[in-house]
Design a protein around this motif. Structure first.
Motif, PDB file in Angstrom:
ATOM      1  N   PHE A  42     -24.588   9.363 -15.063  1.00  0.00           N
ATOM      2  CA  PHE A  42     -25.459   7.925 -14.615  1.00  0.00           C
ATOM      3  C   PHE A  42     -24.115   7.104 -14.270  1.00  0.00           C
ATOM      4  CE2 PHE A  42     -26.899   3.568 -14.952  1.00  0.00           C
ATOM      5  CZ  PHE A  42     -28.055   3.551 -14.477  1.00  0.00           C
ATOM      6  N   PHE A  43     -23.322   7.086 -14.818  1.00  0.00           N
ATOM      7  CA  PHE A  43     -22.219   6.370 -14.464  1.00  0.00           C
ATOM      8  C   PHE A  43     -21.443   7.047 -13.299  1.00  0.00           C
ATOM      9  CE2 PHE A  43     -22.784   3.845 -18.429  1.00  0.00           C
ATOM     10  CZ  PHE A  43     -22.836   2.660 -17.855  1.00  0.00           C
ATOM     11  N   ALA A  44     -21.179   8.317 -13.474  1.00  0.00           N
ATOM     12  CA  ALA A  44     -20.341   9.008 -12.290  1.00  0.00           C
ATOM     13  C   ALA A  44     -21.223   8.820 -11.129  1.00  0.00           C
ATOM     14  CB  ALA A  44     -20.474  10.483 -12.760  1.00  0.00           C
ATOM     15  N   ASN A  45     -22.436   8.816 -11.189  1.00  0.00           N
ATOM     16  CA  ASN A  45     -23.137   8.668  -9.905  1.00  0.00           C
ATOM     17  C   ASN A  45     -22.807   7.098  -9.277  1.00  0.00           C
ATOM     18  OD1 ASN A  45     -25.240   9.229  -7.870  1.00  0.00           O
ATOM     19  ND2 ASN A  45     -26.563   7.860  -8.777  1.00  0.00           N
ATOM     20  N   ARG A  51     -19.662  15.960  -7.963  1.00  0.00           N
ATOM     21  CA  ARG A  51     -20.076  16.894  -9.234  1.00  0.00           C
ATOM     22  C   ARG A  51     -19.062  17.973  -9.273  1.00  0.00           C
ATOM     23  NH1 ARG A  51     -25.293  20.772  -7.805  1.00  0.00           N
ATOM     24  NH2 ARG A  51     -26.137  18.571  -7.576  1.00  0.00           N
ATOM     25  N   VAL A  52     -18.077  18.312  -8.499  1.00  0.00           N
ATOM     26  CA  VAL A  52     -17.176  19.155  -8.632  1.00  0.00           C
ATOM     27  C   VAL A  52     -16.080  18.647  -9.465  1.00  0.00           C
ATOM     28  CG1 VAL A  52     -17.900  20.571  -6.572  1.00  0.00           C
ATOM     29  CG2 VAL A  52     -16.269  18.802  -6.178  1.00  0.00           C
ATOM     30  N   GLU A  53     -15.903  17.131  -9.463  1.00  0.00           N
ATOM     31  CA  GLU A  53     -14.753  16.443 -10.233  1.00  0.00           C
ATOM     32  C   GLU A  53     -15.313  16.431 -11.701  1.00  0.00           C
ATOM     33  OE1 GLU A  53     -13.408  13.415  -7.201  1.00  0.00           O
ATOM     34  OE2 GLU A  53     -15.350  12.976  -7.745  1.00  0.00           O
ATOM     35  N   TRP A  54     -15.262  17.720 -12.243  1.00  0.00           N
ATOM     36  CA  TRP A  54     -15.585  17.906 -13.953  1.00  0.00           C
ATOM     37  C   TRP A  54     -14.538  17.221 -14.678  1.00  0.00           C
ATOM     38  CZ3 TRP A  54     -12.302  20.273 -17.140  1.00  0.00           C
ATOM     39  CH2 TRP A  54     -11.289  21.173 -16.777  1.00  0.00           C
TER      40      TRP A  54
END
Length: 241
Positions: A42-45, A51-54
């Motif tokens: 949620f915060f990453a969005n 999504r590749v920045e794991w």
């Protein structure tokens, strides 16, 4: 005196909410409370992570401590959405990289069906803070800013679960997640009980979680009766720091 921490308050409200869970075959369930990975996404969005920045996702998840409280839930229970799609051999679909993608193999002799559970008209309050982290990670103020100015549209669990109110609910100063939830009034006029869960673990290796039934006294505006359950709550919260 115990150290006071600054907790970020989230208001998760929508006509439909989904917190994920273990998906078996075509059956997608939902938890009663948001999970650590769900809040990380949620915060990453909101922050604009790809999504590749794991590494960024993992670093953010490792620093989170949070707890959640169900403010409102439908007595009917879950809503199960039945999704049906008839897929043919020559069907093509839109992709995020701008090129249509086709199917391989024979056409299906029956529609593809799957089921997704949702909470209807639910309201969940989350308190969250970050452990001491590296300088390249966001702080709690940046998380709050991202909630009001997200890099991409916010959704709660699934993309059709759009928030119906402002997600950012301010800050509260408290020693623990338990104390932070106690300081936040219940906003519903008629509530028989609310459920709370201490769920975030940050870098702690402890994976214990708990769910408590709490009976609020609405007249005072705070959950006075939570004090009766403080001992059992703190037995778990001490594992989380």
């Amino acid at each position: 005196m115990p150290e006071q921490h600054r907790w970020l308050v989230l208001r998760l409200e929508a006509p439909l909410l989904a917190f994920g869970g273990v998906t078996i075959d075509a059956i997608g369930v939902t938890r009663d409370f948001p999970s650590l990975s769900m809040l990380t996404g949620f915060f990453a969005n909101a922050l604009g992570y790809r999504r590749v920045e794991w590494e960024k996702h993992q670093a953010l998840q490792d620093c989170m401590i949070f707890a959640a409280r169900r403010e409102r839930e439908d007595p009917v229970g879950y809503l199960t959405d039945t999704q049906n799609a008839w897929l043919e051999k020559n069907d093509k679909g839109w992709t995020t990289w701008g090129q249509p993608e086709g199917r391989r193999g024979d056409s299906y002799g029956a529609p593809h069906r799957r089921f997704r559970d949702y909470h209807m008209d639910a309201s969940v309050t989350v308190v969250l803070r970050l452990l001491a982290s590296a300088q390249d990670l966001p702080d709690i103020d940046l998380l709050a800013f991202a909630l009001d100015h997200p890099a991409r549209p916010l959704f709660i669990g699934r993309k059709n679960c759009l928030p119906s109110c402002r997600v950012f609910g301010g800050f509260v100063e408290a020693v623990s997640a338990y104390d932070a939830l106690v300081k936040i009034p219940v906003h519903q006029e008629k509530v028989n009980c609310v459920r709370c869960g201490l769920l975030g673990r940050g870098r702690s290796k402890a994976r214990t979680s708990t769910e408590l039934w709490i009976f609020p006294i609405i007249a005072t505006g705070v959950l006075d009766c939570m004090a009766e359950h403080e001992k059992s709550w703190r037995a778990v919260s001490c594992l989380k720091g």
